[in-house]
Design an enzyme around this catalytic site. Structure first.
Site, PDB file in Angstrom:
ATOM      1  N   HIS A  51      80.495  -6.950  19.286  1.00 40.69           N
ATOM      2  CA  HIS A  51      79.605  -6.589  18.501  1.00 40.69           C
ATOM      3  C   HIS A  51      78.635  -7.729  18.249  1.00 40.69           C
ATOM      4  O   HIS A  51      77.502  -7.271  17.424  1.00 40.69           O
ATOM      5  CB  HIS A  51      79.892  -6.040  17.004  1.00 40.69           C
ATOM      6  CG  HIS A  51      80.375  -7.368  16.124  1.00 40.69           C
ATOM      7  ND1 HIS A  51      81.610  -7.952  16.282  1.00 40.69           N
ATOM      8  CD2 HIS A  51      79.870  -7.882  15.138  1.00 40.69           C
ATOM      9  CE1 HIS A  51      81.652  -9.342  15.501  1.00 40.69           C
ATOM     10  NE2 HIS A  51      80.668  -9.170  14.777  1.00 40.69           N
TER      11      HIS A  51
HETATM   12  C1  UD1 Z   1      77.654  -8.579  10.609  1.00 39.03           C
HETATM   13  C2  UD1 Z   1      77.628 -10.089  10.558  1.00 39.03           C
HETATM   14  C3  UD1 Z   1      78.504 -10.665  11.491  1.00 39.03           C
HETATM   15  C4  UD1 Z   1      80.027 -10.066  11.335  1.00 39.03           C
HETATM   16  C5  UD1 Z   1      79.710  -8.583  11.332  1.00 39.03           C
HETATM   17  C6  UD1 Z   1      80.999  -7.734  11.163  1.00 39.03           C
HETATM   18  C7  UD1 Z   1      75.421 -10.797   9.560  1.00 39.03           C
HETATM   19  C8  UD1 Z   1      74.229 -11.740  10.249  1.00 39.03           C
HETATM   20  N1  UD1 Z   1      76.245 -10.569  10.585  1.00 39.03           N
HETATM   21  O1  UD1 Z   1      77.276  -8.225  11.671  1.00 39.03           O
HETATM   22  O2  UD1 Z   1      78.571 -12.110  11.121  1.00 39.03           O
HETATM   23  O3  UD1 Z   1      80.684 -10.632  12.344  1.00 39.03           O
HETATM   24  O4  UD1 Z   1      78.972  -7.914  10.290  1.00 39.03           O
HETATM   25  O5  UD1 Z   1      81.121  -6.398  11.501  1.00 39.03           O
HETATM   26  O6  UD1 Z   1      75.457 -10.660   8.375  1.00 39.03           O
HETATM   27  N2  UD1 Z   1      75.612  -0.312  10.940  1.00 39.03           N
HETATM   28  C9  UD1 Z   1      76.149   0.852  10.918  1.00 39.03           C
HETATM   29  N3  UD1 Z   1      76.945   1.107   9.692  1.00 39.03           N
HETATM   30  C10 UD1 Z   1      77.335   0.228   8.895  1.00 39.03           C
HETATM   31  C11 UD1 Z   1      77.055  -1.281   9.327  1.00 39.03           C
HETATM   32  C12 UD1 Z   1      75.955  -1.412  10.157  1.00 39.03           C
HETATM   33  O7  UD1 Z   1      75.671   1.800  11.481  1.00 39.03           O
HETATM   34  O8  UD1 Z   1      78.222   0.437   7.827  1.00 39.03           O
HETATM   35  C13 UD1 Z   1      74.851  -0.600  12.305  1.00 39.03           C
HETATM   36  C14 UD1 Z   1      73.400  -0.445  11.723  1.00 39.03           C
HETATM   37  O9  UD1 Z   1      72.635  -0.003  13.100  1.00 39.03           O
HETATM   38  C15 UD1 Z   1      72.880  -2.043  11.796  1.00 39.03           C
HETATM   39  C16 UD1 Z   1      73.898  -2.644  12.719  1.00 39.03           C
HETATM   40  O10 UD1 Z   1      75.035  -1.916  12.765  1.00 39.03           O
HETATM   41  O11 UD1 Z   1      71.683  -2.320  11.974  1.00 39.03           O
HETATM   42  C17 UD1 Z   1      74.225  -4.042  12.445  1.00 39.03           C
HETATM   43  O12 UD1 Z   1      74.755  -4.349  11.185  1.00 39.03           O
HETATM   44  P1  UD1 Z   1      74.537  -5.554  10.536  1.00 39.03           P
HETATM   45  O13 UD1 Z   1      75.049  -5.545   8.985  1.00 39.03           O
HETATM   46  O14 UD1 Z   1      73.151  -5.919  10.433  1.00 39.03           O
HETATM   47  O15 UD1 Z   1      75.248  -6.810  11.394  1.00 39.03           O
HETATM   48  P2  UD1 Z   1      76.649  -6.809  12.156  1.00 39.03           P
HETATM   49  O16 UD1 Z   1      76.227  -6.353  13.834  1.00 39.03           O
HETATM   50  O17 UD1 Z   1      77.769  -5.687  11.553  1.00 39.03           O
END
Ligand code: UD1
Length: 353
Positions: free
Chosen positions: A204
């Site tokens: 991820h």
């Molecule tokens: C975040 C943390 C990372 C952690 C990870 C665990 C930051 C900078 N990064 O990364 O350190 O290891 O969480 O999972 O805070 N999305 C969904 N559903 C959700 C959440 C996210 O579809 O419930 C998708 C969205 O397209 C979103 C993308 O995942 O833009 C990334 O989510 P985001 O919370 O920005 O960062 P993670 O990659 O999950």
């Protein structure tokens, strides 16, 4: 003592579980604020349900966005909540955008901030988590280090008088859940491989998912394995793969949805090997005795590298097949993450200051 925890992303719910339990046992008043950084039920609600964490008192519903947008919205939403609850401690967890937003909101209101999982460093300034860690440590009043190495980093940065080594709360929950799920195999795993062997994989980090060439190479290497590879797919991976026209399923790879925590622990215990870029999973694999290969240039958890239990593979993923199924040459020694009592030490540190 009134403690206000701010959580929002999947690994924070895991850390919250043992802390919430220990605070309850100590009779503390504990308010939980969920920023909404993760919002899919499989990324959020199941952790509260399975780990018996009381539902959040406040949900900010911030959701996804660019780093600045997401962090900024959290700041705006947190101000009135912190003012209303006026806790003795604002407790922040790990290294996500939720962590830095909550620490910043609290210091600006002159509320004492404690940072759980302080002192970790990757020394990689390209990682958003590295900015979050360093800034949160230097903003906080109490730094709760999970390891001796984390403590040494804080001392080196002039933060010794605010720091205490408490052990790793993720070991508390991981070891407890391991005992609860002993002898079981998750239905999602059984549906794919029955009682057979498999490799468990997750991916991820932007460095792997957002570079199309890299993503194609890693997925291709996983698909070429001789044993089935169960890929528990984070929403970021699914959306980036779709955007790049990369089929995740194919060859050895079968995808699973993001796993609930007890299923993840059971899947780790049953796996022949783990391939990941997650920090938490590297450590859980180490604690549970499953060899791990980490698709990154560095790790914040170098203790896992001892005895070859975790190996970093920053380069060509074509080497992955041979590397992942190695047998570590030496046994794991000692308990670098503690023996499962860190959350009590966290409560003790909060109470005594
Ligand atoms: C975040 C943390 C990372 C952690 C990870 C665990 C930051 C900078 N990064 O990364 O350190 O290891 O969480 O999972 O805070 N999305 C969904 N559903 C959700 C959440 C996210 O579809 O419930 C998708 C969205 O397209 C979103 C993308 O995942 O833009 C990334 O989510 P985001 O919370 O920005 O960062 P993670 O990659 O999950």
């Amino acid at each position: 003592m009134k403690v206000l925890s701010v959580v929002g992303a999947r690994p924070q719910f895991v850390k919250l579980a043992p802390v919430s339990r220990a605070l309850r046992a100590a009779g503390a008043d504990h308010v939980v604020v969920h920023t909404g950084q993760h919002y899919d039920a499989r990324m959020s609600d199941v952790f509260f349900d399975d780990l018996a964490i009381p539902a959040p008192d406040v949900h900010l519903g911030v959701g996804s966005g660019s780093h600045g947008f997401q962090t900024g919205r959290m700041l705006v939403e947190l101000d009135p909540v912190l003012e209303q609850h006026n806790p003795d401690w604002v407790l922040v967890y790990g290294d996500t955008n939720t962590t830095i937003a909550a620490a910043l909101a609290a210091v600006k209101l002159h509320l004492p901030v404690a940072h759980l999982e302080a002192g970790l460093r990757s020394w990689n300034r390209q990682m958003p988590e590295e900015h979050n860690r360093v800034l949160t440590d230097h903003a906080s009043d109490l730094l709760l280090a999970p390891t001796a190495l984390g403590m040494a980093n804080l001392v080196r940065e002039g933060l010794a008088d605010r720091s205490v080594e408490v052990g790793d709360v993720m070991a508390d929950i991981c070891l407890r859940v391991r005992d609860l799920v002993a002898g079981t195999r998750p239905a999602a795993v059984r549906a794919q491989v029955g009682d057979g062997d498999y490799v468990l994989a997750t991916l991820h980090r932007p460095a792997n998912t957002d570079d199309q060439g890299r993503l194609r190479g890693v997925i291709g290497a996983l698909q070429a394995f001789e044993v089935p590879v169960l890929l528990a797919a984070h929403p970021r991976l699914v959306s980036r793969a779709q955007g790049a026209g990369i089929e995740l399923e194919g060859g050895a790879v079968r995808t699973l949805p993001p796993l609930a925590y007890p299923d993840m622990v059971a899947a780790l215990v049953g796996a022949a090997a783990v391939v990941t870029d997650s920090g938490g999973l590297q450590k859980e694999a180490f604690l549970l005795g499953t060899p791990c290969t980490t698709l990154r240039t560095e790790t914040e958890w170098p203790e896992t590298l001892q005895g070859g239990w975790n190996v970093l593979l920053p380069g060509e993923p074509s080497e992955l097949g041979d590397l992942a199924l190695r047998r570590p040459p030496a046994e794991r020694i000692g308990h670098p993450y503690g023996e499962g009592h860190a959350s009590e030490a966290v409560v003790q540190a909060l109470t005594s200051r």
